[in-house]
Design a protein around this motif. Structure first.
Motif: not given
Length: 508
Positions: A220-228, A272-279, A304-309
């Motif tokens: 999961a990554i941000p869809g928008e790069d705010k720093l960019a 760990k990233g998947a565990v955090k975003l899944l039920p 934005d982790g859309d699949l996990f959401t």
């Protein structure tokens, strides 16, 4: 879209095959460096954009950040770093229109064969257009056709699929009229296409199931790069883009290198990233723990982790099992379970095709691609004045495409400065072992690599996987490196050319 007619005797300094991301970029580099050189882009389809015009499935988007998928010479100014297909297509169209490249594209022109003559230092290119076969000549043939069949994707022979009463679609040929609202959808596959389609369909379908034979790594990554976006506001479009581009190159390179050197660590991080975003209590190890190491196959992105959401919200599920066969109302699995389906999406991969299927001959000898070796990942041993673009599998395609274009410009300047007409890579070393052109474990790659040229174990025959290394090699490395051989046309032909065009320069 109308196509500019061509005569059978037309000649161009450069012919580019393919009007996608690579082809338009190649044309931009060439016209900027050599405004007086003649060129045309031959495009088999009726529109530019390549992949980004062909694919129309729900949610189609980039699987790389646009700061590196975009061209080096044209800043990406969109807010989203992971952009949707229509936005990328518009970016390519704008690039072509602003530089006048679109006026040089010949639509509906499918290149079927190309024959090189050493005596004449020319390629004769055979083209099919409007049911007719025509021929063009060129000094340099530059193939930017990608590496897959545009006509159809890979679809396994599923048992009993003919008795299925619902609709079966492949993402590569998505019907615009498909209605999946309030229907049960099964998406077969676990690669980037499936990971994109599932959350995009989840909002309208009754239920969406991603049916996978084995799991894939998904980050999961941000869809928008705010720093960019902040850097662009502070530094301006061009400088902000350049800084972000290098920031993202460094980040993706570091992740790839860490994955190869410390695979256990990366497996743990991704899990760990998947565990955090899944039920809570979700069977992560069954559905999101692949058997292979990270980057043995391409890492999939979920902006934005859309699949996990979608899974967390309900109405979307992942099933890890094998298909036993189709029934009238769904899919029967090896476990005995049956998945009800009204619509089945076969996101089962691509069919690879080297150089758009063009038949190459050199001095009347057919070129057997598996017997050739790729020089710097962009030319072929024994094939003169021929360049191709194959992007990275572990980073953005355009990073490599830009470097190939820059090297081609340097090569043409070298030919001009030394009065050469021809250049050909020659592999006469005995210490170069053969390697696959794409050393990648994905099924769609493994199915077809035997039909492609080979890579080598040593430079300049090794297929680069590192943008910083390739940058040094292609942007700054020696042209005359011993493996690339140069020659001039026989004097009698050069004299004849000068007589036929009195007062004109004899550049070929």
């Amino acid at each position: 879209m109308s196509a500019e007619p061509i005569a059978s005797t037309e000649h161009f300094d450069v012919l580019i095959v393919g009007a996608g991301l690579s082809g338009v970029g190649a044309a931009h580099h060439l016209r900027t460096a050599f405004p007086d050189r003649t060129y045309a882009i031959l495009e088999a389809r009726d529109a530019l954009g390549g992949t980004w015009d062909l694919f129309r499935y729900p949610g189609v988007r980039s699987d790389s950040d646009m700061q590196t998928l975009g061209y080096r010479f044209r800043p990406w100014t969109g807010v989203k770093s992971i952009a949707d297909g229509p936005a990328i297509l518009q970016y390519i169209q704008d690039t072509a229109a602003d530089a006048g490249i679109d006026r040089h594209i010949r639509y509906g022109h499918r290149v079927t064969a190309a024959s090189w003559s050493t005596e004449d230092a020319l390629w004769t290119v055979t083209v099919e257009h409007d049911g007719e076969t025509r021929q063009l000549t060129t000094n340099l043939l530059y193939v930017c056709s990608g590496y897959y069949h545009y006509d159809s994707g890979h679809r396994p022979a599923f048992p009993g699929i003919e008795q299925f009463g619902g609709t079966v679609v492949h993402p590569q040929q998505w019907p615009a009229e498909l209605d999946y609202a309030d229907k049960n959808v099964v998406v077969i596959g676990s690669g980037a296409t499936a990971v994109t389609i599932v959350p995009a369909m989840a909002g309208q379908a009754r239920h969406v199931t991603m049916l996978q034979r084995s799991p894939t790594y998904i980050a999961a990554i941000p869809g928008e790069d705010k720093l960019a976006n902040r850097l662009r506001a502070l530094l301006g479009d061009r400088l902000g883009y350049a800084v972000t581009r290098w920031k993202n190159v460094a980040t993706t390179t570091a992740i790839y290198q860490l994955s190869r050197r410390r695979p256990r660590l990366m497996r743990s991080v991704l899990r760990k990233g998947a565990v955090k975003l899944l039920p809570p209590g979700y069977d992560v190890d069954r559905h999101f723990r692949p058997r292979y190491n990270p980057w043995d196959q391409r890492l999939c992105l979920a902006p934005d982790g859309d699949l996990f959401t979608a899974i967390r919200r309900g109405g979307t599920s992942v099933v890890t099992d094998e298909i036993a066969g189709f029934t009238e109302t769904g899919i029967r699995l090896r476990s005995g379970t049956e998945l009800p389906a009204d619509v089945v999406v076969t996101a089962t991969g691509l069919r690879l095709l080297a150089f758009g299927g063009i038949r190459l001959t050199v001095d009347d000898r057919p070129v057997q691609l598996p017997e050739t070796m790729a020089y710097k990942g962009m030319m072929l041993s024994g094939v003169p004045n021929f360049v191709f673009t194959v992007g990275y599998t572990n980073a953005s395609w355009t990073l490599k495409a830009d470097l190939v274009s820059e090297y081609t410009v340097r090569l043409l300047r070298h030919l001009d400065e030394h009065g050469y007409d021809q250049c050909v890579p020659v592999n006469d070393r005995t210490d170069v072992a053969e390697r696959p052109l794409l050393d990648f474990q994905a099924g769609y790659v493994q199915r077809s690599m035997h039909e492609f040229p080979r890579a080598g174990s040593r430079r300049p025959w090794r297929m680069g996987t590192s943008y910083p290394n390739d940058l040094l090699l292609l942007r700054h490395g020696r042209i005359d490196d011993g493996a690339l051989r140069f020659r001039r046309k026989p004097a009698v032909h050069r004299a004849a050319a000068q007589v036929s065009s009195p007062g004109a320069p004899a550049r070929q």
